[in-house]
Motif scaffolding. Structure first.
Motif, PDB file in Angstrom:
ATOM      1  N   THR A 145       6.926  58.435  59.874  1.00 25.82           N
ATOM      2  CA  THR A 145       8.309  58.158  59.494  1.00 25.82           C
ATOM      3  C   THR A 145       8.631  58.970  58.241  1.00 25.82           C
ATOM      4  O   THR A 145       8.021  58.763  57.188  1.00 25.82           O
ATOM      5  N   ILE A 146       9.563  59.890  58.382  1.00 24.59           N
ATOM      6  CA  ILE A 146       9.878  60.843  57.322  1.00 24.59           C
ATOM      7  C   ILE A 146      11.346  60.722  56.933  1.00 24.59           C
ATOM      8  O   ILE A 146      12.225  60.597  57.786  1.00 24.59           O
ATOM      9  N   VAL A 147      11.639  60.769  55.635  1.00 24.52           N
ATOM     10  CA  VAL A 147      13.026  60.755  55.156  1.00 24.52           C
ATOM     11  C   VAL A 147      13.236  61.901  54.170  1.00 24.52           C
ATOM     12  O   VAL A 147      12.352  62.206  53.364  1.00 24.52           O
ATOM     13  N   VAL A 148      14.382  62.536  54.261  1.00 28.83           N
ATOM     14  CA  VAL A 148      14.755  63.605  53.335  1.00 28.83           C
ATOM     15  C   VAL A 148      16.235  63.457  52.996  1.00 28.83           C
ATOM     16  O   VAL A 148      16.957  62.692  53.644  1.00 28.83           O
ATOM     17  N   CYS A 149      16.681  64.195  52.019  1.00 28.63           N
ATOM     18  CA  CYS A 149      18.097  64.187  51.662  1.00 28.63           C
ATOM     19  C   CYS A 149      18.910  64.959  52.698  1.00 28.63           C
ATOM     20  O   CYS A 149      18.406  65.881  53.344  1.00 28.63           O
ATOM     21  N   ASP A 150      20.155  64.576  52.824  1.00 27.98           N
ATOM     22  CA  ASP A 150      21.067  65.291  53.708  1.00 27.98           C
ATOM     23  C   ASP A 150      21.171  66.749  53.271  1.00 27.98           C
ATOM     24  O   ASP A 150      21.102  67.059  52.078  1.00 27.98           O
ATOM     25  N   PRO A 154      22.086  68.845  47.031  1.00 27.77           N
ATOM     26  CA  PRO A 154      21.089  69.790  46.513  1.00 27.77           C
ATOM     27  C   PRO A 154      19.646  69.496  46.904  1.00 27.77           C
ATOM     28  O   PRO A 154      18.904  70.422  47.246  1.00 27.77           O
ATOM     29  N   CYS A 155      19.226  68.216  46.881  1.00 33.46           N
ATOM     30  CA  CYS A 155      17.833  67.931  47.235  1.00 33.46           C
ATOM     31  C   CYS A 155      17.577  68.228  48.706  1.00 33.46           C
ATOM     32  O   CYS A 155      16.463  68.619  49.091  1.00 33.46           O
ATOM     33  N   GLY A 156      18.607  68.068  49.550  1.00 31.51           N
ATOM     34  CA  GLY A 156      18.463  68.401  50.955  1.00 31.51           C
ATOM     35  C   GLY A 156      18.413  69.897  51.192  1.00 31.51           C
ATOM     36  O   GLY A 156      17.644  70.396  52.026  1.00 31.51           O
ATOM     37  N   ALA A 157      19.246  70.639  50.457  1.00 32.81           N
ATOM     38  CA  ALA A 157      19.224  72.096  50.558  1.00 32.81           C
ATOM     39  C   ALA A 157      17.873  72.641  50.110  1.00 32.81           C
ATOM     40  O   ALA A 157      17.317  73.561  50.734  1.00 32.81           O
ATOM     41  N   ALA A 158      17.327  72.064  49.038  1.00 28.62           N
ATOM     42  CA  ALA A 158      16.009  72.491  48.557  1.00 28.62           C
ATOM     43  C   ALA A 158      14.922  72.147  49.573  1.00 28.62           C
ATOM     44  O   ALA A 158      13.965  72.909  49.767  1.00 28.62           O
ATOM     45  N   ALA A 159      15.072  71.001  50.241  1.00 27.36           N
ATOM     46  CA  ALA A 159      14.096  70.602  51.258  1.00 27.36           C
ATOM     47  C   ALA A 159      14.079  71.613  52.406  1.00 27.36           C
ATOM     48  O   ALA A 159      13.006  72.033  52.877  1.00 27.36           O
ATOM     49  N   GLN A 160      15.270  72.029  52.864  1.00 22.93           N
ATOM     50  CA  GLN A 160      15.328  73.013  53.934  1.00 22.93           C
ATOM     51  C   GLN A 160      14.698  74.333  53.493  1.00 22.93           C
ATOM     52  O   GLN A 160      14.048  75.029  54.286  1.00 22.93           O
ATOM     53  N   GLN A 161      14.850  74.653  52.229  1.00 24.34           N
ATOM     54  CA  GLN A 161      14.285  75.898  51.710  1.00 24.34           C
ATOM     55  C   GLN A 161      12.757  75.858  51.730  1.00 24.34           C
ATOM     56  O   GLN A 161      12.105  76.815  52.165  1.00 24.34           O
ATOM     57  N   VAL A 162      12.168  74.749  51.290  1.00 20.53           N
ATOM     58  CA  VAL A 162      10.698  74.680  51.264  1.00 20.53           C
ATOM     59  C   VAL A 162      10.126  74.582  52.677  1.00 20.53           C
ATOM     60  O   VAL A 162       9.032  75.098  52.945  1.00 20.53           O
ATOM     61  N   PHE A 163      10.843  73.925  53.583  1.00 21.18           N
ATOM     62  CA  PHE A 163      10.370  73.884  54.972  1.00 21.18           C
ATOM     63  C   PHE A 163      10.317  75.295  55.550  1.00 21.18           C
ATOM     64  O   PHE A 163       9.370  75.668  56.251  1.00 21.18           O
ATOM     65  N   ALA A 164      11.358  76.089  55.269  1.00 22.72           N
ATOM     66  CA  ALA A 164      11.390  77.473  55.759  1.00 22.72           C
ATOM     67  C   ALA A 164      10.258  78.291  55.147  1.00 22.72           C
ATOM     68  O   ALA A 164       9.600  79.084  55.843  1.00 22.72           O
ATOM     69  N   LEU A 165      10.021  78.098  53.863  1.00 22.15           N
ATOM     70  CA  LEU A 165       8.941  78.826  53.185  1.00 22.15           C
ATOM     71  C   LEU A 165       7.578  78.476  53.769  1.00 22.15           C
ATOM     72  O   LEU A 165       6.692  79.336  53.875  1.00 22.15           O
ATOM     73  N   ALA A 166       7.409  77.209  54.153  1.00 21.85           N
ATOM     74  CA  ALA A 166       6.132  76.752  54.692  1.00 21.85           C
ATOM     75  C   ALA A 166       6.017  76.975  56.192  1.00 21.85           C
ATOM     76  O   ALA A 166       4.952  76.737  56.779  1.00 21.85           O
TER      77      ALA A 166
END
Length: 260
Positions: A145-150, A154-166
Protein backbone atom coordinates in the motif's frame (compact mmCIF):
# COMPACT_ATOMS: atom_id res chain seq x y z
CA UNK A 1 29.48 69.97 58.47
CA UNK A 2 27.78 68.97 55.19
CA UNK A 3 26.45 71.81 53.14
CA UNK A 4 22.83 71.45 52.04
CA UNK A 5 22.16 72.17 48.37
CA UNK A 6 19.31 74.42 47.35
CA UNK A 7 16.26 72.42 46.28
CA UNK A 8 16.54 73.30 42.57
CA UNK A 9 20.21 72.32 42.46
CA UNK A 10 19.55 69.08 44.29
CA UNK A 11 16.84 68.18 41.81
CA UNK A 12 19.16 68.86 38.90
CA UNK A 13 21.82 66.63 40.45
CA UNK A 14 19.32 63.80 40.88
CA UNK A 15 18.13 64.06 37.26
CA UNK A 16 21.70 64.16 35.97
CA UNK A 17 22.60 61.12 38.03
CA UNK A 18 19.57 59.23 36.82
CA UNK A 19 20.40 59.96 33.19
CA UNK A 20 23.98 58.91 33.73
CA UNK A 21 22.81 55.68 35.29
CA UNK A 22 20.61 54.96 32.28
CA UNK A 23 23.49 55.58 29.91
CA UNK A 24 25.85 53.33 31.87
CA UNK A 25 23.77 50.38 33.01
CA UNK A 26 20.03 50.51 32.42
CA UNK A 27 18.70 48.28 29.67
CA UNK A 28 17.78 49.99 26.43
CA UNK A 29 14.16 50.03 25.31
CA UNK A 30 13.39 47.04 23.15
CA UNK A 31 12.96 47.86 19.47
CA UNK A 32 9.52 46.24 19.55
CA UNK A 33 8.29 48.95 21.88
CA UNK A 34 8.90 51.58 19.23
CA UNK A 35 8.66 49.55 16.03
CA UNK A 36 5.04 50.47 15.43
CA UNK A 37 4.41 47.01 13.94
CA UNK A 38 0.87 46.19 14.93
CA UNK A 39 -1.98 44.24 13.43
CA UNK A 40 -2.60 40.75 12.08
CA UNK A 41 -1.29 39.10 8.92
CA UNK A 42 -2.28 35.87 7.21
CA UNK A 43 0.48 33.66 5.86
CA UNK A 44 -0.29 30.91 3.35
CA UNK A 45 2.49 28.33 3.51
CA UNK A 46 3.39 24.88 2.22
CA UNK A 47 2.29 22.08 4.52
CA UNK A 48 5.90 21.05 5.18
CA UNK A 49 6.44 24.37 6.98
CA UNK A 50 3.70 23.68 9.54
CA UNK A 51 6.11 23.02 12.41
CA UNK A 52 8.91 25.53 11.92
CA UNK A 53 6.77 28.53 10.92
CA UNK A 54 4.58 28.54 14.07
CA UNK A 55 7.75 28.37 16.19
CA UNK A 56 9.16 31.37 14.33
CA UNK A 57 5.85 33.19 14.71
CA UNK A 58 5.97 32.81 18.49
CA UNK A 59 9.37 34.49 18.67
CA UNK A 60 8.26 37.14 16.15
CA UNK A 61 5.18 38.00 18.23
CA UNK A 62 7.29 38.26 21.38
CA UNK A 63 9.54 40.69 19.54
CA UNK A 64 6.53 42.66 18.26
CA UNK A 65 3.81 42.40 20.94
CA UNK A 66 1.26 44.21 18.82
CA UNK A 67 1.56 41.75 15.92
CA UNK A 68 -0.25 38.48 15.20
CA UNK A 69 0.62 35.91 12.54
CA UNK A 70 -2.06 33.46 11.38
CA UNK A 71 -1.32 30.53 9.06
CA UNK A 72 -3.06 28.53 6.36
CA UNK A 73 -1.00 25.41 5.62
CA UNK A 74 -1.70 23.16 2.64
CA UNK A 75 -0.61 22.09 -0.80
CA UNK A 76 1.25 24.96 -2.45
CA UNK A 77 -0.71 24.71 -5.70
CA UNK A 78 -4.09 24.95 -3.96
CA UNK A 79 -2.88 27.90 -1.89
CA UNK A 80 -1.58 29.68 -4.98
CA UNK A 81 -4.89 29.14 -6.78
CA UNK A 82 -6.74 30.56 -3.78
CA UNK A 83 -4.51 33.64 -3.73
CA UNK A 84 -5.00 34.24 -7.45
CA UNK A 85 -8.77 33.91 -6.89
CA UNK A 86 -8.66 36.76 -4.40
CA UNK A 87 -8.12 35.19 -0.98
CA UNK A 88 -6.97 37.87 1.53
CA UNK A 89 -3.39 36.76 2.15
CA UNK A 90 -0.42 38.88 3.21
CA UNK A 91 2.51 36.49 2.66
CA UNK A 92 2.95 33.33 0.58
CA UNK A 93 5.63 30.68 1.16
CA UNK A 94 5.60 27.92 -1.46
CA UNK A 95 7.39 24.60 -1.79
CA UNK A 96 8.46 25.32 -5.36
CA UNK A 97 9.44 28.24 -7.53
CA UNK A 98 7.02 27.00 -10.20
CA UNK A 99 4.09 27.38 -7.83
CA UNK A 100 5.26 30.80 -6.69
CA UNK A 101 5.46 31.83 -10.34
CA UNK A 102 1.69 31.36 -10.57
CA UNK A 103 1.25 34.18 -8.08
CA UNK A 104 3.97 36.27 -9.68
CA UNK A 105 2.40 35.94 -13.12
CA UNK A 106 -0.83 37.31 -11.66
CA UNK A 107 1.21 40.33 -10.50
CA UNK A 108 0.35 39.71 -6.85
CA UNK A 109 3.79 39.69 -5.21
CA UNK A 110 4.93 42.93 -3.57
CA UNK A 111 8.53 42.21 -4.49
CA UNK A 112 10.73 39.51 -5.94
CA UNK A 113 10.31 36.20 -4.05
CA UNK A 114 13.35 35.03 -2.09
CA UNK A 115 14.33 31.39 -1.55
CA UNK A 116 14.57 30.75 2.19
CA UNK A 117 15.33 27.02 2.20
CA UNK A 118 15.48 23.82 0.18
CA UNK A 119 14.12 20.35 0.86
CA UNK A 120 14.42 16.79 -0.43
CA UNK A 121 12.22 13.73 -0.37
CA UNK A 122 12.53 10.70 1.88
CA UNK A 123 10.57 7.46 2.13
CA UNK A 124 8.40 7.32 5.24
CA UNK A 125 7.32 3.96 6.67
CA UNK A 126 5.46 2.99 9.86
CA UNK A 127 7.58 2.11 12.90
CA UNK A 128 9.24 -1.26 12.42
CA UNK A 129 8.75 -1.06 8.64
CA UNK A 130 6.10 -3.82 8.49
CA UNK A 131 5.98 -3.62 4.66
CA UNK A 132 9.72 -4.35 4.45
CA UNK A 133 10.25 -1.35 2.15
CA UNK A 134 13.87 -0.74 1.22
CA UNK A 135 13.78 1.74 -1.63
CA UNK A 136 11.91 3.35 -4.50
CA UNK A 137 11.55 0.07 -6.41
CA UNK A 138 9.11 -1.11 -3.77
CA UNK A 139 6.74 1.66 -4.92
CA UNK A 140 6.12 -0.42 -8.07
CA UNK A 141 4.91 -3.41 -6.04
CA UNK A 142 1.12 -3.63 -6.28
CA UNK A 143 1.17 -5.85 -3.20
CA UNK A 144 2.19 -2.94 -1.01
CA UNK A 145 0.00 0.00 0.00
CA UNK A 146 1.70 3.14 -1.28
CA UNK A 147 0.71 6.81 -0.95
CA UNK A 148 2.25 9.86 -2.61
CA UNK A 149 1.31 13.49 -3.13
CA UNK A 150 -0.85 14.48 -6.06
CA UNK A 151 1.14 15.37 -9.17
CA UNK A 152 -0.15 18.95 -9.09
CA UNK A 153 1.56 19.83 -5.79
CA UNK A 154 5.34 20.25 -5.37
CA UNK A 155 5.89 17.04 -3.36
CA UNK A 156 4.01 15.11 -6.04
CA UNK A 157 5.99 16.70 -8.86
CA UNK A 158 9.21 15.82 -7.02
CA UNK A 159 7.96 12.25 -6.54
CA UNK A 160 7.39 11.86 -10.28
CA UNK A 161 10.88 13.21 -10.88
CA UNK A 162 12.59 10.68 -8.59
CA UNK A 163 10.54 7.81 -10.00
CA UNK A 164 11.73 8.77 -13.49
CA UNK A 165 15.33 9.02 -12.29
CA UNK A 166 15.09 5.57 -10.71
CA UNK A 167 13.31 4.05 -13.69
CA UNK A 168 10.37 3.07 -11.49
CA UNK A 169 6.75 2.89 -12.58
CA UNK A 170 5.07 3.60 -9.27
CA UNK A 171 1.67 2.13 -8.41
CA UNK A 172 0.29 4.37 -5.66
CA UNK A 173 -2.94 3.38 -3.95
CA UNK A 174 -3.79 7.04 -3.40
CA UNK A 175 -2.65 10.52 -4.34
CA UNK A 176 -2.86 12.93 -1.41
CA UNK A 177 -3.33 16.74 -1.47
CA UNK A 178 -0.17 17.45 0.55
CA UNK A 179 2.65 15.86 2.53
CA UNK A 180 0.69 16.10 5.79
CA UNK A 181 -1.96 13.77 4.39
CA UNK A 182 0.68 11.30 3.17
CA UNK A 183 2.39 11.34 6.54
CA UNK A 184 -0.90 10.84 8.40
CA UNK A 185 -1.65 7.67 6.43
CA UNK A 186 1.81 6.25 7.01
CA UNK A 187 1.84 7.13 10.71
CA UNK A 188 -1.62 5.59 11.08
CA UNK A 189 -0.40 2.32 9.54
CA UNK A 190 -2.80 2.81 6.63
CA UNK A 191 0.09 2.60 4.16
CA UNK A 192 3.32 0.64 3.90
CA UNK A 193 5.20 3.65 2.59
CA UNK A 194 4.86 7.19 1.37
CA UNK A 195 7.04 9.90 -0.10
CA UNK A 196 7.37 13.01 2.03
CA UNK A 197 10.10 15.50 2.79
CA UNK A 198 13.01 14.86 5.15
CA UNK A 199 11.65 17.63 7.38
CA UNK A 200 8.30 15.83 7.71
CA UNK A 201 9.98 12.60 8.81
CA UNK A 202 11.99 14.51 11.39
CA UNK A 203 8.96 16.40 12.70
CA UNK A 204 6.96 13.16 13.04
CA UNK A 205 9.46 11.74 15.52
CA UNK A 206 8.74 8.15 16.54
CA UNK A 207 5.50 8.01 14.52
CA UNK A 208 7.38 7.06 11.33
CA UNK A 209 10.78 5.92 10.15
CA UNK A 210 12.70 7.49 7.28
CA UNK A 211 14.53 5.73 4.46
CA UNK A 212 16.80 7.96 2.33
CA UNK A 213 17.43 7.19 -1.34
CA UNK A 214 20.05 8.60 -3.74
CA UNK A 215 17.68 10.03 -6.37
CA UNK A 216 16.36 12.53 -3.80
CA UNK A 217 19.56 14.56 -4.15
CA UNK A 218 18.66 15.21 -7.81
CA UNK A 219 15.16 16.48 -7.05
CA UNK A 220 15.74 19.13 -4.40
CA UNK A 221 12.94 21.65 -3.99
CA UNK A 222 13.35 25.41 -3.41
CA UNK A 223 11.09 27.25 -0.95
CA UNK A 224 10.45 30.87 -2.02
CA UNK A 225 8.63 33.44 0.11
CA UNK A 226 7.09 36.79 -0.81
CA UNK A 227 4.92 39.48 0.70
CA UNK A 228 1.80 40.09 -1.38
CA UNK A 229 0.25 43.22 -2.82
CA UNK A 230 -2.87 44.67 -1.26
CA UNK A 231 -1.94 43.81 2.32
CA UNK A 232 -3.46 46.14 4.91
CA UNK A 233 -0.33 45.60 6.99
CA UNK A 234 2.38 45.74 4.35
CA UNK A 235 5.13 46.74 6.80
CA UNK A 236 4.23 43.84 9.08
CA UNK A 237 4.20 41.41 6.15
CA UNK A 238 7.64 42.63 5.05
CA UNK A 239 8.90 42.32 8.63
CA UNK A 240 7.71 38.70 8.81
CA UNK A 241 9.52 37.85 5.57
CA UNK A 242 12.67 39.48 6.92
CA UNK A 243 12.30 37.57 10.19
CA UNK A 244 12.09 34.23 8.40
CA UNK A 245 15.11 35.06 6.27
CA UNK A 246 17.10 36.03 9.37
CA UNK A 247 16.38 32.72 11.12
CA UNK A 248 17.98 30.23 8.77
CA UNK A 249 19.35 28.39 11.80
CA UNK A 250 15.85 27.35 12.86
CA UNK A 251 15.05 26.16 9.35
CA UNK A 252 18.26 24.15 9.24
CA UNK A 253 17.49 22.64 12.65
CA UNK A 254 14.14 21.46 11.25
CA UNK A 255 16.01 19.59 8.50
CA UNK A 256 15.78 22.10 5.66
CA UNK A 257 18.80 22.70 3.47
CA UNK A 258 20.31 26.16 3.14
CA UNK A 259 19.30 28.19 0.08
CA UNK A 260 21.88 28.40 -2.65
Amino acid sequence: MRRRLPLAVAAAVLVTGALAGCAQGAPAATPSASSGLMGAITVDAAASLDKVFPALARSFERRHPGATVTFNFGGSSALAASIVSGAPVDVFAAASTTTMRTVQTADLTAGAPVVIARNRLEIAVPPGNPGKVSGLRDFADAGRTIVVCDRTVPCGAAAQQVFALAGVTAKPDSYEPDVTSVLTKVAGNDADAGLVYVTDVRAAGAKVEGIPFPEAEQAITDYPIAALKGSEHAALAAAWVAWVRAHERELRSAGFLAPQ
